[in-house]
Design a protein around this motif. Structure first.
Motif, PDB file in Angstrom:
ATOM      1  N   SER A  63       0.724  -1.285  -0.037  1.00 30.01           N
ATOM      2  CA  SER A  63      -0.182   0.106  -0.113  1.00 30.01           C
ATOM      3  C   SER A  63       0.962   1.412   0.142  1.00 30.01           C
ATOM      4  CB  SER A  63      -0.930  -0.086   1.296  1.00 30.01           C
ATOM      5  OG  SER A  63      -1.772   1.230   1.035  1.00 30.01           O
ATOM      6  N   ALA A  64       2.088   1.163   0.691  1.00 26.57           N
ATOM      7  CA  ALA A  64       2.819   2.285   0.829  1.00 26.57           C
ATOM      8  C   ALA A  64       3.320   2.936  -0.739  1.00 26.57           C
ATOM      9  CB  ALA A  64       4.103   2.091   1.486  1.00 26.57           C
ATOM     10  N   ILE A  65       3.562   2.054  -1.593  1.00 28.16           N
ATOM     11  CA  ILE A  65       4.029   2.499  -2.905  1.00 28.16           C
ATOM     12  C   ILE A  65       2.862   3.130  -3.641  1.00 28.16           C
ATOM     13  CG2 ILE A  65       4.644   1.257  -5.196  1.00 28.16           C
ATOM     14  CD1 ILE A  65       6.245  -0.566  -3.729  1.00 28.16           C
ATOM     15  N   ALA A  66       1.646   2.325  -3.469  1.00 27.39           N
ATOM     16  CA  ALA A  66       0.578   2.885  -4.221  1.00 27.39           C
ATOM     17  C   ALA A  66       0.097   4.316  -3.527  1.00 27.39           C
ATOM     18  CB  ALA A  66      -0.810   1.744  -3.851  1.00 27.39           C
ATOM     19  N   GLN A  67       0.093   4.479  -2.325  1.00 26.79           N
ATOM     20  CA  GLN A  67      -0.145   5.606  -1.855  1.00 26.79           C
ATOM     21  C   GLN A  67       0.943   6.744  -2.221  1.00 26.79           C
ATOM     22  OE1 GLN A  67      -1.830   6.050   2.152  1.00 26.79           O
ATOM     23  NE2 GLN A  67      -2.103   3.702   2.416  1.00 26.79           N
ATOM     24  N   ALA A  68       1.857   6.503  -2.176  1.00 25.85           N
ATOM     25  CA  ALA A  68       3.015   7.325  -2.252  1.00 25.85           C
ATOM     26  C   ALA A  68       3.063   7.913  -3.833  1.00 25.85           C
ATOM     27  CB  ALA A  68       4.547   6.979  -1.999  1.00 25.85           C
TER      28      ALA A  68
ATOM     29  N   ALA B 132       8.269   0.969   5.131  1.00 27.62           N
ATOM     30  CA  ALA B 132       7.429   0.911   4.000  1.00 27.62           C
ATOM     31  C   ALA B 132       7.190   2.274   3.170  1.00 27.62           C
ATOM     32  CB  ALA B 132       6.273   0.158   3.894  1.00 27.62           C
ATOM     33  N   LEU B 133       6.697   3.168   4.173  1.00 25.35           N
ATOM     34  CA  LEU B 133       6.465   4.391   3.215  1.00 25.35           C
ATOM     35  C   LEU B 133       7.464   5.374   3.071  1.00 25.35           C
ATOM     36  CD1 LEU B 133       3.969   5.910   2.320  1.00 25.35           C
ATOM     37  CD2 LEU B 133       3.666   7.147   4.383  1.00 25.35           C
ATOM     38  N   ALA B 134       8.708   4.977   3.728  1.00 23.78           N
ATOM     39  CA  ALA B 134       9.979   5.606   3.890  1.00 23.78           C
ATOM     40  C   ALA B 134      10.573   5.149   2.434  1.00 23.78           C
ATOM     41  CB  ALA B 134      10.856   5.537   4.857  1.00 23.78           C
ATOM     42  N   GLU B 135      10.589   4.008   2.319  1.00 25.86           N
ATOM     43  CA  GLU B 135      11.049   3.418   1.091  1.00 25.86           C
ATOM     44  C   GLU B 135      10.361   4.062  -0.020  1.00 25.86           C
ATOM     45  OE1 GLU B 135      11.357  -1.061   2.385  1.00 25.86           O
ATOM     46  OE2 GLU B 135      12.141  -0.730   0.484  1.00 25.86           O
ATOM     47  N   ALA B 136       8.881   4.051   0.021  1.00 27.83           N
ATOM     48  CA  ALA B 136       8.529   4.589  -1.266  1.00 27.83           C
ATOM     49  C   ALA B 136       8.351   5.982  -1.455  1.00 27.83           C
ATOM     50  CB  ALA B 136       6.642   4.130  -0.938  1.00 27.83           C
ATOM     51  N   ALA B 137       8.379   6.768  -0.238  1.00 28.88           N
ATOM     52  CA  ALA B 137       8.724   8.131  -0.453  1.00 28.88           C
ATOM     53  C   ALA B 137      10.044   8.267  -0.926  1.00 28.88           C
ATOM     54  CB  ALA B 137       8.482   8.856   0.761  1.00 28.88           C
ATOM     55  N   ALA B 138      10.949   7.830  -0.513  1.00 35.08           N
ATOM     56  CA  ALA B 138      12.361   8.035  -1.300  1.00 35.08           C
ATOM     57  C   ALA B 138      12.352   7.764  -2.990  1.00 35.08           C
ATOM     58  CB  ALA B 138      13.203   6.861  -0.622  1.00 35.08           C
ATOM     59  N   HIS B 139      11.530   6.364  -2.953  1.00 38.43           N
ATOM     60  CA  HIS B 139      11.418   6.332  -4.540  1.00 38.43           C
ATOM     61  C   HIS B 139      10.868   7.511  -5.505  1.00 38.43           C
ATOM     62  CE1 HIS B 139      11.880   3.903  -8.101  1.00 38.43           C
ATOM     63  NE2 HIS B 139      10.468   4.144  -8.306  1.00 38.43           N
ATOM     64  N   TYR B 140       9.843   7.988  -4.831  1.00 39.72           N
ATOM     65  CA  TYR B 140       8.918   9.143  -5.688  1.00 39.72           C
ATOM     66  C   TYR B 140       9.587  10.394  -5.091  1.00 39.72           C
ATOM     67  CZ  TYR B 140       6.174   5.359  -7.152  1.00 39.72           C
ATOM     68  OH  TYR B 140       5.733   4.064  -7.819  1.00 39.72           O
ATOM     69  N   GLY B 141      10.832  10.550  -4.376  1.00 37.10           N
ATOM     70  CA  GLY B 141      11.269  11.877  -4.226  1.00 37.10           C
ATOM     71  C   GLY B 141      10.138  12.647  -3.267  1.00 37.10           C
ATOM     72  N   LEU B 142       9.430  12.236  -2.414  1.00 38.03           N
ATOM     73  CA  LEU B 142       8.485  12.801  -1.517  1.00 38.03           C
ATOM     74  C   LEU B 142       9.247  13.252  -0.122  1.00 38.03           C
ATOM     75  CD1 LEU B 142       5.276  10.785  -2.404  1.00 38.03           C
ATOM     76  CD2 LEU B 142       5.658  13.171  -3.117  1.00 38.03           C
ATOM     77  N   ASP B 143       8.864  14.303   0.382  1.00 40.58           N
ATOM     78  CA  ASP B 143       9.461  14.692   1.658  1.00 40.58           C
ATOM     79  C   ASP B 143       8.482  13.902   2.832  1.00 40.58           C
ATOM     80  OD1 ASP B 143      10.951  16.913   3.431  1.00 40.58           O
ATOM     81  OD2 ASP B 143       9.157  16.483   4.243  1.00 40.58           O
ATOM     82  N   LEU B 144       9.012  13.220   3.474  1.00 41.15           N
ATOM     83  CA  LEU B 144       8.208  12.366   4.585  1.00 41.15           C
ATOM     84  C   LEU B 144       8.208  12.724   5.757  1.00 41.15           C
ATOM     85  CD1 LEU B 144       6.268  10.033   5.346  1.00 41.15           C
ATOM     86  CD2 LEU B 144       8.060   8.351   4.829  1.00 41.15           C
TER      87      LEU B 144
END
Lengths: 463, 463
Positions: free
Chosen positions: B120-125, B148-160
């Motif tokens: 879900s983290a990848i989808a949401q990010a 999980a969300l940290a991994e996904a955010a890093a992938h999409y360049g989002l500040d988390l």
């Protein structure tokens, strides 16, 4: 065989494709590695080392000629619980590096030991169990090997004593806990529970330990098990371990064959050399037999413990207590202890005799890298490929990235294969240090190396 | 379809077999879950929650009718980096239990987040990134979702920004470190960086935090990002998360189909309900549509946080700060905080509205178990199957073992499927406590439950 249209991100062979035999690279080496010797210079024979190692393992250790050893059925059954491991195509990394190279990695971290170590642990524990051995002993540094052997010992109902390098024991309580969860007994080394430990503590009461010291303690403990029912087991360096780890290379070879690929470069990190020796085995066979003479092999070691790049090719003790037989290998001297600030693993003073021989004879290159560069590569890889690598594995990542960047410059579409031996979940203290900018490189000076070399024994008539 | 002669220990689907769409179980539910409401009782609409959630995620959240949502291509690409996850046959466990039952488990722990949360983290990010959102916020308890969300955010360049329950923040520094390695900012909650955090600290300066409190802080932080470019993301409970986690069930369904198997019993642990809801989705569809009416579904929750077995089915706030909309769900009250000694995870006061509705309507059974039994099952499983499970996942293991033991008594050769959601590498403090006999069960008294129920709001005209 033609290349498939699209390589999958992760290729899993089927259970049927798990190799049924380990491959013994020595059988195809034109010049064999030098034999193990006793301190008096005599070549070690089976009776010499039978009190220390299980019989079947000695047969594997001393056999330079048999090309394949059947994997016993019970070991194969356990392999099936976590193997085959995936061969991964690092598409995200390739895109980020903007390289024409194809980057593949064999990922061995998807089991609870967190690394490739389980491949040999299961085999060694099984052979001890099959021989009626009740107690096994070992050493562990970072803890991957100890965890793997604890899992294997629990499966076969063996009593396991682990001597854990004291600084790791203190810095990595969770590693200790996981071994204890699998019912292993974990003792910080040097300890006062062995003669050699007490001797080392008398000389240096504040000793933070070393792999070489922990090996000495574990061997002594094994020899003191009543009725000859104890044996010592080692997680790297030995020929038998390289043999078991050939499963990594054999599966990689088969998976690449399915994809219609063959590596131009094979890269592995090197501490004791077992993962490297196992990964390269079938590809090195092709080089040695002339089928694929152009393949390059790169061993990557830490600049703080540079046995292959700055060590001597000589007979040396496997352990600091000088109680074990001697191996001809690249060594920094059994008394060499890397700076305790070195967090990147791969801290052993010596190197697999097989890997050493290949390096010595020019079949294998070696490169030493700084741990700050290693951790930077590890974090970049983690963000792209979603796997947080063990610092050890990240040595190979770094050099694979450099190779791919070189391809970007030259335009060569090389196929790169590297071994991703494990995960870094138990290395967060080191990652945290790196993130806070507190990780430093400690490259031994020539004087420090000389002090280590001074502990390499001279053996009349041999060296 | 006939059963194969030998089920593999681990069956990996091929990359092509990764589902291309998530399955929305609500579309096949004869009675839909109750809608999300605002504190004034009005049904929440897209404009109401648009400041908090990404638009595409709201569409998924509010849609009870569309059976399939296409997985966006970039999400599918990231799924391919770590999926499909294996469907494992627990042969060793079956032998140890001497049961005629077949035990399968879907293992979601083979990625660096260590759990199913990455699905879900990848989808949401991704959806936030695709909408031009720059900052996302979330809460985490044990740390799997945050990782999980940290991994996904890093992938999409989002500040988390991650608000981590304070007691976990202090007990699990390595969890914090791994999130920081992926560049997330981690703040212990309650904190003085938000209004709601300061309010809670003023009432209770020594507060050790709760998921509900951390949610309140994360939502407030998201709403304060300038130019409407912040959004909040949640790792469980919500319909959208159950939707994304359907990938677990869909892959399991397909893998079992290949083996010619269909489960008689499907078992999952339940905290917020996302893993359970995702695992059961296609099998529950078959039950709801009458194709497979006999399948049993069992939600396993901790006796110390027993929302499904002792909670009330009522509208309640998703967060302790009472700033979020309300869901109709089994709840212990937004003010309920499980005993801090409870180490086994699954500490949320409420439960997915989808899972709650299925339970309420009699399609799903629930059972509460003690954490000492859970850890004993976890260790037994680890020694047999070589995976050290997360304590959360081990709730499902325990009940699967009990079910298989019952089959031994009755002679029934049932097919059991359970979800092994993750690994326990970051739970060694709890394992160590268990091994030292220091883990206790804290079952809330009726009075304690009443105090929690008292925090469930009354909504004029609704409840």
């Amino acid at each position: 065989m033609t290349a498939s249209k699209h390589d999958p991100y992760r290729l899993y062979l089927t259970e049927d494709q798990i190799p049924k035999a380990w491959y013994n690279l020595r059988a195809d080496m034109p010049e064999k590695p030098e034999p193990m010797r006793l301190p008096n210079g005599a070549v070690a024979t089976k009776p010499d080392i039978a009190p220390v190692f299980a019989d079947a393992l000695i047969d594997q250790e001393l056999d330079d000629d048999t090309p394949y050893f059947d994997i016993p059925e019970p070991v194969l059954e356990m392999y099936k619980v976590y193997r085959p491991s995936p061969l991964c195509r690092a598409y995200n990394l390739e895109r980020a590096l903007d390289t024409p190279a194809k980057i593949f990695y064999k990922f061995e971290g998807n089991n609870t030991s967190g690394s490739h170590k389980l491949n040999s642990a299961i085999a060694q524990a099984y052979y001890a169990y099959a021989q009626g051995i009740t107690n096994i002993t070992t050493e562990t540094g970072a803890g991957q090997w100890g965890t793997a052997l604890a899992e294997a010992a629990a499966h076969y109902g063996l009593d396991l004593d682990i001597f854990m390098v004291k600084c790791s024991y203190e810095q990595k309580p969770f590693r200790r806990n996981i071994m204890e969860t699998f019912d292993a007994r974990v003792t910080p080394s040097p300890s006062d529970t062995t003669e050699v430990g007490r001797r080392i503590l008398a000389q240096d009461p504040g000793s933070s330990g070393s792999l070489g010291t922990a090996i000495s303690e574990a061997v002594e403990r094994a020899l003191h098990v009543p009725e000859n029912r104890g044996r010592y087991q080692l997680g790297s360096v030995l020929n038998q371990v390289v043999l078991h780890q050939s499963i990594i290379g054999l599966e990689s070879y088969e998976a690449l064959r399915e994809l219609g690929e063959y590596p131009d470069v094979v890269i592995g990190c090197a501490g004791g050399g077992s993962n490297l020796g196992g990964l390269i085995a079938p590809f090195m066979r092709d080089k040695l037999t002339g089928a694929r003479p152009a393949t390059r092999f790169i061993a990557v070691e830490p600049a703080s413990c540079p046995s292959l790049t700055r060590g001597r090719y000589a007979y040396d003790f496997a352990d600091t207590g000088q109680t074990c037989p001697l191996c001809k290998m690249y060594t920094l001297g059994n008394g060499f202890i890397p700076n305790p600030d070195h967090a990147g693993g791969l801290r052993y003073h010596g190197m697999s005799p097989i890997v050493s021989k290949l390096k010595h004879d020019g079949y294998l290159d070696a490169v030493a890298v700084r741990q700050t560069d290693v951790f930077a590569a590890a974090e970049r890889f983690a963000k792209l490929e979603t796997i947080l690598p063990a610092p050890e594995s990240a040595h190979a990542i770094l050099v694979a990235m450099r190779e791919a960047e070189r391809c970007r410059e030259t335009g060569e579409a090389k196929t790169i294969l590297f071994g991703l031996t494990g995960t870094g979940y138990f290395d967060m203290v080191a990652y945290d240090k790196f993130n806070r900018g507190e990780l430093e490189d400690h490259i031994p000076t020539d004087e420090e190396l000389e002090r280590g070399f001074a502990t390499i024994p001279s053996i009349p008539g041999i060296q």
